[in-house]
Design a protein around this motif. Structure first.
Motif, mmCIF file in Angstrom:
data_model
loop_
_atom_site.group_PDB
_atom_site.id
_atom_site.type_symbol
_atom_site.label_atom_id
_atom_site.label_comp_id
_atom_site.label_asym_id
_atom_site.label_seq_id
_atom_site.Cartn_x
_atom_site.Cartn_y
_atom_site.Cartn_z
ATOM 1 N N VAL A 110 -29.579 -4.332 -40.627
ATOM 2 C CA VAL A 110 -28.841 -4.785 -41.726
ATOM 3 C C VAL A 110 -29.194 -3.848 -42.845
ATOM 4 N N VAL A 111 -28.468 -2.586 -43.743
ATOM 5 C CA VAL A 111 -28.673 -2.099 -44.752
ATOM 6 C C VAL A 111 -27.981 -3.155 -45.719
ATOM 7 N N GLY A 112 -28.789 -3.649 -46.602
ATOM 8 C CA GLY A 112 -28.231 -4.407 -47.784
ATOM 9 C C GLY A 112 -28.024 -3.794 -48.854
ATOM 10 N N ILE A 113 -26.727 -4.186 -49.268
ATOM 11 C CA ILE A 113 -26.015 -3.419 -50.627
ATOM 12 C C ILE A 113 -25.842 -4.413 -51.519
ATOM 13 N N LEU A 147 -23.225 -6.603 -47.666
ATOM 14 C CA LEU A 147 -23.142 -6.706 -48.989
ATOM 15 C C LEU A 147 -23.669 -8.052 -49.263
ATOM 16 N N ARG A 148 -24.354 -7.926 -50.577
ATOM 17 C CA ARG A 148 -25.108 -8.972 -51.487
ATOM 18 C C ARG A 148 -24.367 -9.095 -52.675
ATOM 19 N N TYR A 149 -24.118 -10.326 -52.917
ATOM 20 C CA TYR A 149 -22.924 -10.422 -54.291
ATOM 21 C C TYR A 149 -24.143 -10.859 -55.421
ATOM 22 N N HIS A 150 -24.072 -10.529 -56.735
ATOM 23 C CA HIS A 150 -24.429 -11.269 -57.928
ATOM 24 C C HIS A 150 -23.478 -11.180 -58.997
ATOM 25 N N ASP A 151 -23.166 -12.264 -59.783
ATOM 26 C CA ASP A 151 -22.156 -11.940 -60.744
ATOM 27 C C ASP A 151 -22.750 -11.781 -61.993
ATOM 28 N N VAL A 166 -32.212 -5.923 -49.835
ATOM 29 C CA VAL A 166 -31.386 -4.902 -50.388
ATOM 30 C C VAL A 166 -32.040 -3.507 -50.380
ATOM 31 N N GLN A 167 -31.512 -2.581 -49.787
ATOM 32 C CA GLN A 167 -31.979 -1.259 -49.859
ATOM 33 C C GLN A 167 -31.230 -0.372 -50.758
#
Length: 617
Positions: free
Chosen positions: A33-36, A72-76, A97-98
């Protein structure tokens, strides 16, 4: 909305977004998994659009023939949440995340790298528009910072040509102070340089506080607008402004009467791009506004398919929104994920951030927003801007503009479209009819006499040496002082050609010319008009206009007529060569006549021919 319906919509969204475990278990085991990491404000319109666009991109651009898949990795980063820098650092440390995508400036990306050295090669894809070249803003910024936007210089040039087209000589720049636009005042420099080309300048620039920093935004915005309302300039350029702040800005401007006759409002791309996605109340407050909007291909099959998916998903996630059309911010978020997806396809095995950054740097493909190709960290494609005018419930396109081609009603790239500027700084191109604030048809002058400002006091010498230039006399029958003369007429003609009204009154000055100059220097008078000789020592105190009458000593003498010259004056009708030619022709004709006459007398055989020639018997 009832609780049952809300639950149903939420459940439907989960079904749409969540991958099927039954079909993806094998893929999750085999693929890396390529973390975004996404750093966005999900409470704003731009954040909502970017979130939906990236979700769609994840479903339709993920590499199927690669050993890696995107995640996808979220941060508000909403006003009540953490800052973009803190959010990015938390994602890097707590998530795998990369690459980071979001509203990060070059300074914020540099700060993250200083805090954590392990993020040196981590690629950052910024979705802020317009972009500022790294070579200008952050000289030591890593080459792994990419901006999905065109250089800010193009945006400022487009605004400048609009100002030059209508010949406004002074403008007021309005910008917002916030962490999102924390790149300093570089855009002011770019705008000032671009305006100088069209013979205009920034007279004032106002920094409005960000909404998140205000306890009472309505009162704060109103106070800032009052400061601008008390100034003479009426041409306002809104740049580096968030859309939420712009909505409140025009709401208050409408209430304060600053959207009426005489006012000019020009908005930049970060506001104009959302005009197709707002409700009618917002458009009502912006009637007559001119905007520049980045143009993108809207008739392609790829865009039409994306628009259908976007509107469907956006309507499900945010049913409270009236308009669900995507803006260019959504398209560039989609293209950002596409760039990462294309980079992931080229690797087998472990995918590192350094490899992703290197591959993104060499990106060259046609995305939804245009050609995705980077140079100096920004999109290298030369943009085309739509010049739009807010009218009614929507807006209409006035023209298209692109660097090197100028204005065009229908943009076609050929040599004839290379429109430049004339000597006065105005654009040679054309623009469609405009609806100005207040509904007026004529172009606003862009300047007015501000409240509380006194008329100019113009000193006039009452004891002038030459009454032809200045004549000051008292008319007893009218009980007033009359001021006339050639200098007064010149001054009034100049004032009449100004693109704005200039109140003034003349003040009769009975002292010497030197004292008159000193009164202007000491601000007792605003200016002086008359036969005031330009002297070196006087130039140390005041600025003189260009002389309109030559100065110096002149001797006038009576000219006595020359009778001899008058006698031969007829000789000037022709040049010497012409007179010589006439004489030669005359002699030649006389010689021919003489020969014929002589032959007629001596030769009897010629008599008949002579009679025919001369009509004799």
């Amino acid at each position: 909305m009832s609780n049952g319906l809300s639950f149903f919509l939420g459940l439907l969204v989960v079904v749409v977004l969540a991958p099927s475990k039954a079909t993806n278990n094998v893929v999750d085991i085999q693929k890396e998994v390529v973390g975004i990491g996404r750093v966005m404000d999900y409470s704003s319109r731009v954040g909502k659009e970017q979130k939906v666009a990236m979700e769609i991109a994840l479903r339709h651009t993920s590499p199927s023939n690669s050993t890696a898949q995107l995640g996808l990795r979220y941060h508000d980063t909403s006003p009540n949440s953490t800052s973009p820098v803190t959010a990015a650092i938390n994602l890097i440390k707590s998530k795998a995340v990369q690459v980071i995508i979001g509203m990060l400036t070059t300074q914020e990306a540099a700060l993250i790298s200083e805090v954590d050295n392990t993020t040196k090669n981590l690629p950052y894809i910024s979705l802020i528009t317009p972009a500022t070249s790294q070579s200008v803003s952050v000289p030591h910024q890593s080459a792994s910072y990419f901006q999905m936007a065109n250089d800010i210089i193009f945006h400022m040039q487009c605004i400048a040509v609009v100002v030059g087209h209508f010949r406004w000589r002074k403008v007021t720049a309005i910008h917002e102070q916030s962490s999102l636009f924390s790149t300093g005042f570089g855009f002011i420099t770019h705008l000032s340089d671009s305006l100088r080309v069209v013979n205009s300048e920034i007279e004032h620039h106002a920094a409005f506080p960000s909404l998140s920093s205000l306890s009472d935004p309505h009162t704060a915005i109103e106070e800032e607008l009052k400061k601008l309302q008390n100034k003479s300039n009426r041409v306002f350029i809104v740049v580096q402004f968030s859309f939420q702040s712009a909505v409140l800005l025009f709401e208050k401007a409408k209430q304060m009467g600053m959207m009426e006759n005489g006012y000019v409002w020009i908005i930049a791309d970060e506001i104009s791009s959302f005009l197709g996605s707002v409700d009618s109340s917002v458009m009502h407050n912006m009637q007559g506004v001119i905007g520049i909007k980045t143009s993108f291909p809207e008739k392609t099959k790829a865009f039409k398919q994306f628009k259908i998916r976007f509107r469907r998903l956006y309507g499900l996630l945010y049913p409270e929104e009236e308009n669900t059309n995507p803006s260019i911010f959504a398209l560039r978020a989609y293209d950002a994920v596409s760039a990462i997806s294309k980079a992931s396809k080229k690797f087998k095995g472990n995918v590192t951030s350094k490899e992703i950054a290197k591959t993104i740097l060499s990106s060259d493909f046609k995305g939804l927003s245009g050609i995705i190709r980077f140079k100096n960290g920004v999109l290298s494609e030369i943009p085309t801007f739509q010049i739009i005018n807010v009218v009614g419930k929507s807006y209409r396109q006035l023209a298209l503009w692109s660097p090197g081609y100028g204005f065009s009603e229908y943009f076609v790239e050929h040599d004839e479209m290379k429109l430049g500027m004339d000597d006065d700084g105005a654009m040679n191109g054309t623009m469609g009819p405009l609806y100005w604030p207040g509904g007026r048809q004529t172009v606003p002058r862009g300047w007015t006499w501000a409240n509380g400002e006194a008329p100019l006091r113009i000193g006039v010498p009452s004891r002038g040496a030459f009454n032809q230039f200045v004549r000051v006399s008292y008319e007893q029958d009218r009980n007033q002082t009359s001021i006339s003369g050639f200098s007064i007429e010149v001054f009034e003609a100049v004032v009449g050609r100004l693109p704005y009204q200039l109140p003034y009154f003349f003040v009769s000055f009975s002292d010497s010319y030197d004292e008159l100059v000193k009164h202007v220097h000491s601000k007792k008078l605003d200016a002086a008009v008359g036969d005031i000789e330009i002297m070196a020592y006087r130039s140390q105190y005041v600025d003189f206009s260009q002389p309109y009458v030559s100065s110096g000593l002149v001797m006038i003498v009576k000219v006595e007529p020359d009778r001899d010259k008058e006698t031969w004056m007829f000789m000037r009708a022709y040049t010497q060569k012409m007179w010589l030619l006439i004489m030669v022709m005359h002699l030649s004709i006389c010689s021919v006549v003489w020969l014929i006459e002589n032959e007629h007398v001596q030769n009897p055989e010629f008599k008949g021919l002579g009679a025919m020639l001369w009509g004799t018997t």
